[in-house]
Design a protein around this motif. Structure first.
Motif, PDB file in Angstrom:
ATOM      1  N   LYS A  88     -39.111  -7.277 -53.010  1.00 45.19           N
ATOM      2  CA  LYS A  88     -38.632  -7.002 -51.595  1.00 45.19           C
ATOM      3  C   LYS A  88     -37.948  -8.401 -51.156  1.00 45.19           C
ATOM      4  O   LYS A  88     -37.401  -8.056 -49.955  1.00 45.19           O
ATOM      5  N   ILE A  89     -38.162  -9.600 -51.542  1.00 46.84           N
ATOM      6  CA  ILE A  89     -37.376 -10.702 -51.112  1.00 46.84           C
ATOM      7  C   ILE A  89     -35.943 -10.414 -50.521  1.00 46.84           C
ATOM      8  O   ILE A  89     -35.299 -10.870 -49.560  1.00 46.84           O
ATOM      9  N   PRO A  90     -35.192  -9.906 -51.517  1.00 48.09           N
ATOM     10  CA  PRO A  90     -33.842  -9.677 -51.149  1.00 48.09           C
ATOM     11  C   PRO A  90     -33.486  -8.806 -49.644  1.00 48.09           C
ATOM     12  O   PRO A  90     -32.832  -9.009 -48.953  1.00 48.09           O
ATOM     13  N   GLN A  91     -34.340  -7.712 -49.807  1.00 44.28           N
ATOM     14  CA  GLN A  91     -34.377  -6.835 -48.758  1.00 44.28           C
ATOM     15  C   GLN A  91     -34.609  -7.462 -47.503  1.00 44.28           C
ATOM     16  O   GLN A  91     -34.184  -7.376 -45.989  1.00 44.28           O
TER      17      GLN A  91
ATOM     18  N   LEU B  71     -54.279   2.345 -44.251  1.00 41.53           N
ATOM     19  CA  LEU B  71     -54.126   3.474 -43.483  1.00 41.53           C
ATOM     20  C   LEU B  71     -52.541   3.616 -42.726  1.00 41.53           C
ATOM     21  O   LEU B  71     -52.124   4.852 -42.487  1.00 41.53           O
ATOM     22  N   VAL B  72     -52.195   2.630 -42.301  1.00 40.20           N
ATOM     23  CA  VAL B  72     -50.572   2.626 -41.743  1.00 40.20           C
ATOM     24  C   VAL B  72     -49.763   3.172 -42.899  1.00 40.20           C
ATOM     25  O   VAL B  72     -48.680   3.780 -42.460  1.00 40.20           O
ATOM     26  N   GLY B  73     -50.074   2.690 -44.172  1.00 42.33           N
ATOM     27  CA  GLY B  73     -49.118   3.088 -45.020  1.00 42.33           C
ATOM     28  C   GLY B  73     -48.298   1.830 -45.599  1.00 42.33           C
ATOM     29  O   GLY B  73     -47.457   2.226 -46.493  1.00 42.33           O
ATOM     30  N   LEU B  74     -48.498   0.565 -45.485  1.00 42.79           N
ATOM     31  CA  LEU B  74     -48.030  -0.492 -45.912  1.00 42.79           C
ATOM     32  C   LEU B  74     -48.433  -0.637 -47.721  1.00 42.79           C
ATOM     33  O   LEU B  74     -49.463  -0.546 -47.861  1.00 42.79           O
TER      34      LEU B  74
ATOM     35  N   GLN C  17     -40.167  -2.335 -44.794  1.00 42.86           N
ATOM     36  CA  GLN C  17     -40.464  -0.949 -45.706  1.00 42.86           C
ATOM     37  C   GLN C  17     -40.107   0.269 -44.873  1.00 42.86           C
ATOM     38  O   GLN C  17     -39.371   1.209 -45.655  1.00 42.86           O
ATOM     39  N   PHE C  18     -40.327   0.469 -43.538  1.00 44.15           N
ATOM     40  CA  PHE C  18     -39.908   1.509 -42.896  1.00 44.15           C
ATOM     41  C   PHE C  18     -38.902   1.678 -42.155  1.00 44.15           C
ATOM     42  O   PHE C  18     -38.514   2.833 -41.794  1.00 44.15           O
ATOM     43  N   GLN C  19     -38.531   0.608 -41.618  1.00 47.09           N
ATOM     44  CA  GLN C  19     -37.107   0.494 -40.806  1.00 47.09           C
ATOM     45  C   GLN C  19     -37.464   1.346 -39.567  1.00 47.09           C
ATOM     46  O   GLN C  19     -36.499   1.848 -39.254  1.00 47.09           O
ATOM     47  N   ASP C  20     -38.680   0.971 -39.163  1.00 43.45           N
ATOM     48  CA  ASP C  20     -38.911   1.988 -37.610  1.00 43.45           C
ATOM     49  C   ASP C  20     -39.687   1.036 -36.876  1.00 43.45           C
ATOM     50  O   ASP C  20     -40.755   0.485 -37.233  1.00 43.45           O
ATOM     51  N   TRP C  21     -39.139   0.759 -35.452  1.00 43.80           N
ATOM     52  CA  TRP C  21     -40.154  -0.148 -34.876  1.00 43.80           C
ATOM     53  C   TRP C  21     -41.405   0.300 -34.350  1.00 43.80           C
ATOM     54  O   TRP C  21     -42.260  -0.196 -34.018  1.00 43.80           O
TER      55      TRP C  21
ATOM     56  N   ILE D 195     -42.953  -8.154 -40.399  1.00 44.25           N
ATOM     57  CA  ILE D 195     -42.078  -8.136 -41.362  1.00 44.25           C
ATOM     58  C   ILE D 195     -41.958  -7.348 -42.504  1.00 44.25           C
ATOM     59  O   ILE D 195     -41.162  -6.509 -42.641  1.00 44.25           O
ATOM     60  N   ALA D 196     -43.293  -7.158 -42.993  1.00 48.88           N
ATOM     61  CA  ALA D 196     -43.293  -6.288 -44.166  1.00 48.88           C
ATOM     62  C   ALA D 196     -43.149  -4.807 -43.689  1.00 48.88           C
ATOM     63  O   ALA D 196     -42.642  -3.898 -44.516  1.00 48.88           O
TER      64      ALA D 196
END
Length: 351
Positions: A90-93, A226-229, A264-268, A259-260
């Protein structure tokens, strides 16, 4: 002869310090073994009070510790390696998000000149260095096994740790009595008092803070899962280990998790759930874990903890890091008594 006690004691302390510094390359198995023996001695004492023989009690505690380590190696370590591999991927992302969204947002809010960070070819970078944990592990094993003497020395040091721990745990009380008998008779009563206070401080930190770190790691890892990370366990372990310094685990963990989570989700909105996880963990630590397991017996300021760890690593490497906090806690006990005697003296309160 009593006038020679203090110079002689100071000379012995200096000689022991110099000896430890010179022998530092071979001390790792003995320091780790002594640490395990110190952690296990109270459990062995409790078993002995209930009628269990000392050797059998040591064997029971030793098997318990071995089972915990085995479970961690069998279940937790492979999962951590998988999540670490995912983090590297995930480093590039994360970098593209940083230069494409975070930096422009900061430049706009802070009215900074619009300068772009250079793009990085992460595919080539990761391929040249360590494309995956598997490749990195293979390269590390190749380097280790490339030298037969280094491999044998490492295996010997690793095998010495349980041996040293077993014998020190079995003979701990007897060794402490023999060590006390080396002190002058006039000092022994005061030495017992100071050693008991230092043992309470060091024990509160090594046993209590270790349990706090493990509990926080489990809380953070479970909550983030539980959050889904995808990196929940890795982030929980990092936050738990960083909790050796008060509040550092919270700050490191929540920033890394933010950051992670966004990468991953692109959602604030997910960040709110991540913040809730760390808020619950911080509340449990401050209201339950630290008061019950550690209390206020340590007396080490967070800055003193950071300084002790860095100083120990600088002076004696890994051995220094392991010994840094126990030594700092003992020094704090002696300084506390020294300050009490100083403030009671004419030098402080006289005309």
């Amino acid at each position: 002869m009593s006038s020679y006690r203090w110079p002689l004691a100071l000379a012995v302390v200096v000689a022991l310090g110099a000896l430890l510094y010179l022998l530092q390359p071979i001390l790792s198995p003995f320091v780790l073994g002594a640490l395990i023996a110190y952690l296990g001695d109270p459990l062995v004492d409790r078993l002995e009070d209930k009628g269990v023989g000392r050797t059998l009690g040591v064997a029971i505690v030793f098997l318990l510790f071995s089972a915990i380590v085995a479970v961690a190696l069998v279940f937790a370590l492979p999962m951590l390696l998988v999540q670490l591999d995912a983090l590297i991927g995930k480093i590039p992302q994360i970098y593209n998000w940083f230069i494409g969204e975070a930096v422009p947002w900061l430049q706009q809010r802070l009215d900074l000149p619009a300068r772009k960070l250079p793009p990085v070819d992460w595919t080539g970078q990761l391929a040249d260095n360590w494309q995956s944990v598997g490749r990195f592990t293979a390269q590390s094993l190749k380097k280790i096994t490339g030298s037969g003497a280094s491999m044998l020395l490492g295996l010997a040091n690793l095998a010495l740790v349980p041996v040293v721990a077993f014998y020190l745990m079995r003979d701990w009380n007897r060794l402490m009595k023999k060590a006390l008998a080396l002190f002058p008779l006039a000092w022994q009563e005061t030495t017992v008092e100071l050693a008991s206070e230092a043992d309470e401080v060091v024990g509160a930190f090594l046993r209590g803070q270790f349990l706090v770190m493990c509990a926080l790691g489990v809380i953070y890892a479970t909550g983030l899962w539980l959050v889904g990370l995808q990196l929940a366990m890795l982030l929980g372990v990092i936050a738990g280990l960083a909790s050796i310094v008060p509040y550092l685990g919270f700050m490191v963990g929540i920033v890394a998790s933010f950051i992670a989570a966004y990468a991953q989700f692109q959602d604030w909105t997910v960040l709110l759930w991540v913040g809730l996880v760390f808020a619950i963990g911080q509340a449990v630590e401050s209201m339950l874990l630290t008061p019950v397991l550690v209390g206020d017996r340590i007396g080490l300021h967070p800055v003193a903890v950071i300084f002790a760890l860095m100083a120990g690593g600088q002076i004696a490497g890994f051995v220094g890091v392991v010994l840094a906090l126990p030594v700092a806690a003992v020094i704090m006990v002696f300084l506390r008594h020294a300050m009490y005697h100083y403030r009671s003296s004419d030098l402080y309160g006289g005309d």
